[in-house]
Design a protein around this motif. Structure first.
Motif, mmCIF file in Angstrom:
data_model
loop_
_atom_site.group_PDB
_atom_site.id
_atom_site.type_symbol
_atom_site.label_atom_id
_atom_site.label_comp_id
_atom_site.label_asym_id
_atom_site.label_seq_id
_atom_site.Cartn_x
_atom_site.Cartn_y
_atom_site.Cartn_z
ATOM 1 N N PRO A 90 6.918 46.307 32.701
ATOM 2 C CA PRO A 90 8.269 46.043 33.183
ATOM 3 C C PRO A 90 9.156 47.282 33.041
ATOM 4 C CG PRO A 90 8.064 45.172 30.976
ATOM 5 C CD PRO A 90 6.707 45.726 31.354
ATOM 6 N N ALA A 91 10.251 47.296 33.824
ATOM 7 C CA ALA A 91 11.185 48.419 33.807
ATOM 8 C C ALA A 91 11.956 48.437 32.503
ATOM 9 C CB ALA A 91 12.147 48.320 34.987
ATOM 10 N N GLY A 92 12.090 49.639 31.934
ATOM 11 C CA GLY A 92 12.832 49.783 30.688
ATOM 12 C C GLY A 92 12.874 51.234 30.251
ATOM 13 N N GLY A 93 13.247 51.431 29.023
ATOM 14 C CA GLY A 93 13.345 52.781 28.485
ATOM 15 C C GLY A 93 14.781 53.252 28.435
ATOM 16 N N GLY A 94 14.971 54.526 28.121
ATOM 17 C CA GLY A 94 16.306 55.083 27.981
ATOM 18 C C GLY A 94 16.914 55.575 29.282
ATOM 19 N N HIS A 95 16.270 55.356 30.392
ATOM 20 C CA HIS A 95 16.798 55.771 31.695
ATOM 21 C C HIS A 95 18.027 54.934 32.015
ATOM 22 C CE1 HIS A 95 17.057 56.443 36.009
ATOM 23 N NE2 HIS A 95 16.270 57.504 35.826
ATOM 24 N N PRO A 96 19.075 55.530 32.633
ATOM 25 C CA PRO A 96 20.295 54.758 32.924
ATOM 26 C C PRO A 96 20.100 53.624 33.934
ATOM 27 C CG PRO A 96 20.518 57.054 33.660
ATOM 28 C CD PRO A 96 19.221 56.938 32.955
ATOM 29 N N ALA A 97 19.111 53.711 34.798
ATOM 30 C CA ALA A 97 18.865 52.655 35.797
ATOM 31 C C ALA A 97 17.361 52.480 35.966
ATOM 32 C CB ALA A 97 19.523 53.026 37.127
ATOM 33 N N ALA A 167 15.337 58.225 39.922
ATOM 34 C CA ALA A 167 14.511 58.567 38.751
ATOM 35 C C ALA A 167 14.933 59.946 38.237
ATOM 36 C CB ALA A 167 13.030 58.554 39.115
ATOM 37 N N LEU A 168 15.126 60.879 39.151
ATOM 38 C CA LEU A 168 15.771 62.160 38.834
ATOM 39 C C LEU A 168 17.244 62.006 39.202
ATOM 40 C CD1 LEU A 168 13.174 64.738 40.217
ATOM 41 C CD2 LEU A 168 13.731 64.300 37.814
ATOM 42 N N PRO A 169 18.138 62.644 38.466
ATOM 43 C CA PRO A 169 19.569 62.427 38.753
ATOM 44 C C PRO A 169 20.030 63.168 39.998
ATOM 45 C CG PRO A 169 19.319 64.053 37.020
ATOM 46 C CD PRO A 169 17.939 63.524 37.319
ATOM 47 N N ARG A 170 21.074 62.622 40.614
ATOM 48 C CA ARG A 170 21.764 63.374 41.670
ATOM 49 C C ARG A 170 22.408 64.573 40.977
ATOM 50 N NH1 ARG A 170 21.471 60.699 46.162
ATOM 51 N NH2 ARG A 170 21.607 58.445 46.215
ATOM 52 N N THR A 171 22.481 65.663 41.692
ATOM 53 C CA THR A 171 23.078 66.851 41.090
ATOM 54 C C THR A 171 24.461 67.102 41.679
ATOM 55 O OG1 THR A 171 22.107 68.332 42.720
ATOM 56 C CG2 THR A 171 20.802 67.875 40.745
ATOM 57 N N SER A 172 25.225 67.946 41.030
ATOM 58 C CA SER A 172 26.578 68.247 41.469
ATOM 59 C C SER A 172 26.637 69.450 42.404
ATOM 60 C CB SER A 172 27.485 68.524 40.262
ATOM 61 O OG SER A 172 27.585 67.367 39.489
#
Length: 173
Positions: A90-97, A167-172
């Protein structure tokens, strides 16, 4: 009276129609998420063995849980830099989403593609710099080891990164 033959097109047309219908049905089933046989280990219908018994195929639910560690630097968003863990099934962990991140990885892996494969060395890429962000992904995905590096140094690398957002963040940048 001479023997008349049926034009070749009349023999080929049913085969072309059958091929087109079969291809369309397979595409529709893939879009709907139907199980299919792939090297990625998706669930498939039982296959007959020489003895007549059905071979057992490991369903998706019994596959080992995926666990990945993402280490992101210089994303332009301090809150997104650092290391975090993502578990799927199942989905989990310290990832924000975690749920959306696992879904992004599944989409990137559709059709048997490797979401962590590097850009081929002979790829022709635009020289559009996407910023200094870098990421390293390690762990296990679909039962195999992963050790992949991501950057945004050209158009191919930016597209590769963007396929895995969120999974990888959007960048600025």
């Amino acid at each position: 009276m001479p023997h008349r033959t049926v034009p070749v097109l009349l023999h080929i047309r049913p085969l072309l129609t059958l091929t087109a219908v079969t291809s369309a049905a397979a595409g529709l089933l893939a879009l709907l998420g139907a199980p299919e046989a792939t090297a990625a280990g998706r669930a498939v219908a039982p296959a007959a063995t020489p003895g007549g018994a059905a071979a057992t195929v490991r369903p998706v639910a019994q596959r080992p849980a995926d666990k990945l560690t993402f280490t992101v630097t210089r994303s332009g968003r301090a809150a997104r830099d650092g290391s975090y863990t993502l578990r799927c099934r199942p989905a989990g962990g310290g990832h924000p989403a975690p749920g959306r991140a696992c879904a992004a990885l599944d989409r990137a892996a559709s059709g048997g593609r490797d979401p962590f494969a590097p850009v081929p060395g002979d790829a022709v890429c635009t020289m559009i710099y996407g910023g200094p962000a870098q990421a390293r992904v390690t762990g296990t995905w679909h039962g195999r080891k992963v050790d992949a590096r991501f950057s945004r140094t050209n158009g191919c690398e930016v597209a590769r990164w963007n396929r895995l957002v969120p999974a990888l963040p959007r960048t600025s940048f």
